[in-house]
Design an enzyme around this catalytic site. Structure first.
Site, PDB file in Angstrom:
ATOM      1  N   CYS A  90     -64.803 -12.329 102.842  1.00 45.95           N
ATOM      2  CA  CYS A  90     -66.126 -12.430 102.240  1.00 45.95           C
ATOM      3  C   CYS A  90     -66.949 -11.236 102.708  1.00 45.95           C
ATOM      4  CB  CYS A  90     -66.806 -13.736 102.656  1.00 45.95           C
ATOM      5  SG  CYS A  90     -68.439 -13.945 101.918  1.00 45.95           S
ATOM      6  N   LEU A  91     -67.030 -10.238 101.855  1.00 48.31           N
ATOM      7  CA  LEU A  91     -67.818  -9.037 102.113  1.00 48.31           C
ATOM      8  C   LEU A  91     -68.554  -8.734 100.818  1.00 48.31           C
ATOM      9  CD1 LEU A  91     -68.409  -6.744 104.169  1.00 48.31           C
ATOM     10  CD2 LEU A  91     -66.443  -5.534 103.211  1.00 48.31           C
TER      11      LEU A  91
END
Length: 166
Positions: A90-91
Protein backbone atom coordinates in the site's frame (compact mmCIF):
# COMPACT_ATOMS: atom_id res chain seq x y z
CA UNK A 1 24.08 1.04 -22.84
CA UNK A 2 26.20 -0.25 -19.94
CA UNK A 3 24.71 -1.77 -16.79
CA UNK A 4 25.18 1.42 -14.78
CA UNK A 5 23.75 3.67 -17.50
CA UNK A 6 20.82 1.25 -18.06
CA UNK A 7 20.01 1.42 -14.37
CA UNK A 8 20.21 5.21 -14.27
CA UNK A 9 18.09 5.54 -17.42
CA UNK A 10 15.40 3.23 -16.04
CA UNK A 11 15.34 4.81 -12.61
CA UNK A 12 15.47 8.39 -13.84
CA UNK A 13 18.28 9.69 -11.66
CA UNK A 14 21.87 10.75 -11.89
CA UNK A 15 24.46 8.75 -9.92
CA UNK A 16 25.15 11.69 -7.60
CA UNK A 17 21.46 11.76 -6.60
CA UNK A 18 21.36 8.08 -5.65
CA UNK A 19 24.32 7.73 -3.32
CA UNK A 20 22.38 7.65 -0.03
CA UNK A 21 19.75 5.22 -1.34
CA UNK A 22 22.18 2.97 -3.22
CA UNK A 23 24.19 2.24 -0.08
CA UNK A 24 21.16 0.33 1.29
CA UNK A 25 19.62 -0.82 -1.99
CA UNK A 26 20.50 -3.45 -4.56
CA UNK A 27 18.89 -4.00 -7.97
CA UNK A 28 18.66 -7.42 -9.61
CA UNK A 29 17.71 -7.57 -13.29
CA UNK A 30 17.00 -11.30 -13.02
CA UNK A 31 16.08 -11.70 -16.71
CA UNK A 32 19.31 -10.03 -17.84
CA UNK A 33 20.08 -6.47 -18.87
CA UNK A 34 17.87 -6.80 -21.96
CA UNK A 35 14.76 -6.83 -19.73
CA UNK A 36 14.69 -3.62 -17.74
CA UNK A 37 10.94 -3.94 -17.16
CA UNK A 38 11.13 -6.76 -14.60
CA UNK A 39 13.50 -6.59 -11.69
CA UNK A 40 13.90 -7.01 -7.96
CA UNK A 41 15.09 -4.42 -5.51
CA UNK A 42 16.34 -5.29 -2.06
CA UNK A 43 16.68 -2.88 0.83
CA UNK A 44 18.86 -3.33 3.90
CA UNK A 45 17.25 -1.22 6.62
CA UNK A 46 19.72 0.48 8.96
CA UNK A 47 17.34 2.40 11.24
CA UNK A 48 13.80 2.37 12.61
CA UNK A 49 11.49 -0.47 13.62
CA UNK A 50 12.73 -2.71 10.79
CA UNK A 51 16.45 -2.04 11.47
CA UNK A 52 18.57 -5.01 10.47
CA UNK A 53 15.97 -6.35 8.07
CA UNK A 54 16.44 -7.11 4.38
CA UNK A 55 13.40 -6.84 2.16
CA UNK A 56 13.01 -7.85 -1.48
CA UNK A 57 10.39 -6.35 -3.79
CA UNK A 58 9.58 -7.61 -7.27
CA UNK A 59 8.75 -4.82 -9.70
CA UNK A 60 6.97 -5.37 -13.00
CA UNK A 61 6.79 -2.35 -15.27
CA UNK A 62 3.81 -2.55 -17.66
CA UNK A 63 4.10 -1.77 -21.38
CA UNK A 64 1.79 1.19 -20.69
CA UNK A 65 4.37 2.77 -18.34
CA UNK A 66 4.58 5.67 -17.56
CA UNK A 67 0.83 6.02 -18.00
CA UNK A 68 0.23 3.13 -15.58
CA UNK A 69 2.13 2.44 -12.37
CA UNK A 70 4.42 -0.55 -12.01
CA UNK A 71 3.20 -3.58 -10.07
CA UNK A 72 5.10 -4.12 -6.83
CA UNK A 73 5.08 -7.18 -4.60
CA UNK A 74 7.10 -7.65 -1.42
CA UNK A 75 8.68 -11.12 -1.62
CA UNK A 76 9.84 -11.02 2.01
CA UNK A 77 7.18 -11.95 4.55
CA UNK A 78 6.92 -9.02 6.96
CA UNK A 79 4.51 -7.84 9.67
CA UNK A 80 3.94 -4.27 8.43
CA UNK A 81 0.91 -1.93 8.32
CA UNK A 82 1.45 -1.07 4.64
CA UNK A 83 2.32 -4.56 3.37
CA UNK A 84 -0.16 -7.40 3.69
CA UNK A 85 0.91 -10.92 4.54
CA UNK A 86 0.78 -11.90 0.83
CA UNK A 87 3.21 -9.09 -0.07
CA UNK A 88 0.86 -6.55 -1.62
CA UNK A 89 2.08 -3.01 -0.97
CA UNK A 90 0.00 0.00 0.00
CA UNK A 91 1.85 3.02 -1.35
CA UNK A 92 -0.28 5.91 -2.58
CA UNK A 93 1.92 6.64 -5.61
CA UNK A 94 1.29 3.10 -6.84
CA UNK A 95 -2.46 3.68 -6.74
CA UNK A 96 -4.56 6.83 -6.75
CA UNK A 97 -1.63 9.29 -6.70
CA UNK A 98 0.20 7.78 -9.69
CA UNK A 99 1.15 10.32 -12.35
CA UNK A 100 3.19 9.68 -15.50
CA UNK A 101 5.81 12.20 -14.34
CA UNK A 102 6.75 9.93 -11.41
CA UNK A 103 9.94 7.94 -11.89
CA UNK A 104 11.25 4.62 -10.63
CA UNK A 105 13.30 6.66 -8.19
CA UNK A 106 10.04 7.95 -6.68
CA UNK A 107 8.79 4.38 -6.24
CA UNK A 108 12.05 3.12 -4.74
CA UNK A 109 12.21 6.05 -2.36
CA UNK A 110 8.57 5.42 -1.38
CA UNK A 111 9.25 1.74 -0.68
CA UNK A 112 12.32 2.62 1.36
CA UNK A 113 10.35 5.24 3.28
CA UNK A 114 7.53 2.89 4.34
CA UNK A 115 10.18 0.51 5.68
CA UNK A 116 11.65 3.37 7.71
CA UNK A 117 8.35 5.00 8.69
CA UNK A 118 5.32 2.68 8.47
CA UNK A 119 2.01 4.54 8.04
CA UNK A 120 -0.78 3.07 10.19
CA UNK A 121 -3.21 5.69 8.83
CA UNK A 122 -3.33 4.04 5.38
CA UNK A 123 -3.03 0.34 6.18
CA UNK A 124 -3.20 -2.73 4.02
CA UNK A 125 -2.52 -4.94 7.05
CA UNK A 126 -5.16 -3.60 9.43
CA UNK A 127 -4.08 -5.87 12.32
CA UNK A 128 -0.51 -4.55 12.16
CA UNK A 129 -1.74 -0.95 11.94
CA UNK A 130 -4.11 -1.36 14.89
CA UNK A 131 -1.37 -2.94 17.01
CA UNK A 132 1.07 -0.17 16.03
CA UNK A 133 -1.40 2.54 17.08
CA UNK A 134 -2.86 0.84 20.18
CA UNK A 135 0.28 -0.76 21.61
CA UNK A 136 3.50 0.30 19.88
CA UNK A 137 5.64 -1.74 22.31
CA UNK A 138 3.72 -4.93 21.45
CA UNK A 139 4.02 -4.09 17.74
CA UNK A 140 7.80 -3.68 18.12
CA UNK A 141 8.00 -6.98 20.03
CA UNK A 142 6.06 -8.74 17.27
CA UNK A 143 8.38 -7.37 14.57
CA UNK A 144 11.45 -8.33 16.64
CA UNK A 145 10.08 -11.85 17.22
CA UNK A 146 9.38 -12.37 13.51
CA UNK A 147 12.93 -11.20 12.69
CA UNK A 148 14.23 -14.28 14.52
CA UNK A 149 12.66 -16.37 11.77
CA UNK A 150 10.22 -19.21 12.09
CA UNK A 151 6.49 -19.73 11.93
CA UNK A 152 4.20 -17.56 14.01
CA UNK A 153 0.45 -17.02 14.34
CA UNK A 154 -0.56 -13.47 13.47
CA UNK A 155 -3.51 -11.42 14.75
CA UNK A 156 -5.56 -12.38 11.65
CA UNK A 157 -5.58 -15.97 13.01
CA UNK A 158 -3.35 -17.39 10.26
CA UNK A 159 0.18 -18.73 10.66
CA UNK A 160 3.02 -17.36 8.53
CA UNK A 161 6.68 -18.27 8.03
CA UNK A 162 9.15 -15.45 8.43
CA UNK A 163 12.77 -15.41 7.22
CA UNK A 164 15.52 -14.95 9.78
CA UNK A 165 16.56 -11.29 9.61
CA UNK A 166 19.17 -10.84 12.34
Amino acid sequence: MGSSSCRCFLLGWQPSQSESLESTMKLDFFNGKEDLMNFRVSFKIIEGIYKGGSFVFKIEVPKSYPHDAPKVLCETTVFHPNIDMEGHVCLNILREDWKPVLTMQSILMGLHFILLEPNPDDPLNKEAAKMMVDNRAHFQQTVTRTFRGGTYPMPDGKTYSFPKQC
